[in-house]
Write a protein that holds these residues in place. Structure first.
Motif, short mmCIF file in Angstrom:
data_model
loop_
_atom_site.label_atom_id
_atom_site.label_comp_id
_atom_site.label_asym_id
_atom_site.label_seq_id
_atom_site.Cartn_x
_atom_site.Cartn_y
_atom_site.Cartn_z
N GLY A 1 13.65 85.56 39.40
CA GLY A 1 13.77 84.15 39.78
C GLY A 1 12.57 83.67 40.58
N VAL A 2 12.10 84.53 41.50
CA VAL A 2 10.92 84.18 42.29
C VAL A 2 9.70 84.03 41.37
N ALA A 3 9.53 84.96 40.44
CA ALA A 3 8.39 84.90 39.52
C ALA A 3 8.44 83.63 38.67
N LEU A 4 9.62 83.26 38.18
CA LEU A 4 9.75 82.04 37.39
C LEU A 4 9.44 80.81 38.23
N GLY A 5 9.86 80.84 39.51
CA GLY A 5 9.58 79.71 40.40
C GLY A 5 8.09 79.52 40.63
N VAL A 6 7.38 80.64 40.84
CA VAL A 6 5.93 80.56 41.04
C VAL A 6 5.25 80.07 39.77
N ALA A 7 5.69 80.57 38.61
CA ALA A 7 5.09 80.15 37.33
C ALA A 7 5.29 78.67 37.06
N ALA A 8 6.33 78.08 37.64
CA ALA A 8 6.61 76.66 37.40
C ALA A 8 5.73 75.74 38.24
N LEU A 9 5.02 76.29 39.24
CA LEU A 9 4.16 75.46 40.08
C LEU A 9 3.00 74.89 39.28
N ARG A 10 2.68 73.64 39.49
CA ARG A 10 1.66 72.98 38.67
C ARG A 10 0.26 73.54 38.88
N ARG A 11 -0.04 74.01 40.09
CA ARG A 11 -1.39 74.46 40.39
C ARG A 11 -1.67 75.89 39.93
N VAL A 12 -0.68 76.56 39.37
CA VAL A 12 -0.88 77.93 38.92
C VAL A 12 -1.74 77.93 37.66
N ALA B 1 19.10 87.05 29.16
CA ALA B 1 18.95 85.60 29.11
C ALA B 1 17.75 85.14 29.93
N THR B 2 17.61 85.72 31.12
CA THR B 2 16.45 85.39 31.96
C THR B 2 15.15 85.80 31.28
N GLY B 3 15.15 87.00 30.70
CA GLY B 3 13.98 87.45 29.97
C GLY B 3 13.67 86.56 28.78
N GLY B 4 14.70 86.12 28.07
CA GLY B 4 14.50 85.26 26.91
C GLY B 4 13.90 83.91 27.27
N ILE B 5 14.37 83.32 28.37
CA ILE B 5 13.81 82.04 28.83
C ILE B 5 12.34 82.21 29.19
N ALA B 6 12.03 83.27 29.92
CA ALA B 6 10.63 83.52 30.31
C ALA B 6 9.76 83.77 29.08
#
Length: 293
Positions: free
Chosen positions: A146-157, A208-213
């Motif tokens: 969840g933390v990794a997905l949150g960081v990946a969602a940041l626009r500046r990444v 499911a989490t892996g599939g979304i990522a």
């Protein structure tokens, strides 16, 4: 029986690879939607994405049977055989030739993981995992993902870091889920009602989490890198759970440990080569400007 399990895993890897190549083409052409669920529902209306899901689902089914009859540290790395097949399938679907760097990079990844496969012990003993350990492992993994997905969602990444985070998240989710599948598979062979126990719900959440990522990583238009990173982190995570949690044996000599280090270096080199195959190509926008001019 282990040889049959390896063969099933290899065939399953081919189906998964082709399904991934089909889905990637749909994902990059599908407009983004607000929220992951809406985006997935939009994908589910596209026939080619559904066909890719069916192919991948068939491959996963074969993989589950393989995991039920062989150690996770042996079966999981076999999935990397699908990397080259996925890259070739992607090139055919894109109506282009396979880039030499893609062939070299994927060959290095497969060779490195084959090296790991040779030195990892392959104990086919019955896996045992108490429910409290399964809960702690799954919830801890889901929190990290969840933390990794949150960081990946940041626009500046940057895109390179984003695809790394997403593909790694997918691989870890699939890898830990596969380790639990091995436990569930053994229990189900003896008692079918074990399929409806708590660990199955944990597996569904991880997959499911892996599939979304995984689907989000395809939006970065770096399929070879994303699929390679997924295939690396998947067996590494599964083997780590197998050896550290399920009691599968560790490499016993310093030579084997050193060989693992060399294999890991070859894998990293292969991923870097795959990454360069994209940075050396003009971007989509640049291609569009070239066509207009």
């Amino acid at each position: 029986m282990v040889a049959v399990a390896v063969a099933l895993a290899a065939v399953g890897a081919m189906f998964i690879a082709f399904g991934a190549a089909l889905q990637e083409r749909v994902v990059v052409s599908t407009p983004a939607a607000a929220g992951q669920i809406r985006f997935l529902l939009r994908l589910a209306t596209r026939p080619r994405w559904i066909l890719g899901a069916v192919c991948a689902g068939g491959g996963v089914a074969l993989h589950v049977v393989a995991l039920s009859n062989g150690p996770v540290s042996l079966i999981q790395p076999v999935g990397t055989l699908g990397l080259l097949f996925a890259i070739v399938s992607k090139a055919i679907l894109d109506h282009r030739r396979v880039r030499p760097t893609e062939l070299v990079g994927s060959a290095a990844v497969i060779a490195g993981l084959a090296g790991l496969l040779l030195v990892l012990p392959h104990d086919a003993s019955v896996p045992r995992l108490p429910l409290d350990t399964a809960l702690a492992l799954s919830l801890g993994t889901l929190a990290g993902l969840g933390v990794a997905l949150g960081v990946a969602a940041l626009r500046r990444v940057p895109d390179g870091l984003r695809v790394t985070l997403l593909a790694t998240t997918a691989g870890v989710g699939f890898g830990v889920g596969s380790a639990l599948v091995r436990v569930i598979g053994h229990r189900t062979l003896r008692d079918f009602s074990a399929l409806f126990d708590w660990p199955t719900l944990l597996v569904i959440a991880l997959l499911a989490t892996g599939g979304i990522a995984q689907q989000q990583s395809y939006r970065m238009r770096r399929f070879s890198v994303a699929f390679a990173l997924l295939l690396i982190t998947d067996p590494v995570a599964a083997s780590a759970v197998g050896m550290l949690v399920l009691g599968e044996p560790l490499p016993s000599t310093a030579v084997k440990v050193a060989w693992m280090g060399v294999s890991a270096a070859v894998i990293v080199t292969g991923v870097l080569v795959l990454a360069r195959s994209y940075t050396s190509e003009p971007s989509t926008s640049e291609k569009s400007r070239t066509c207009v001019s």
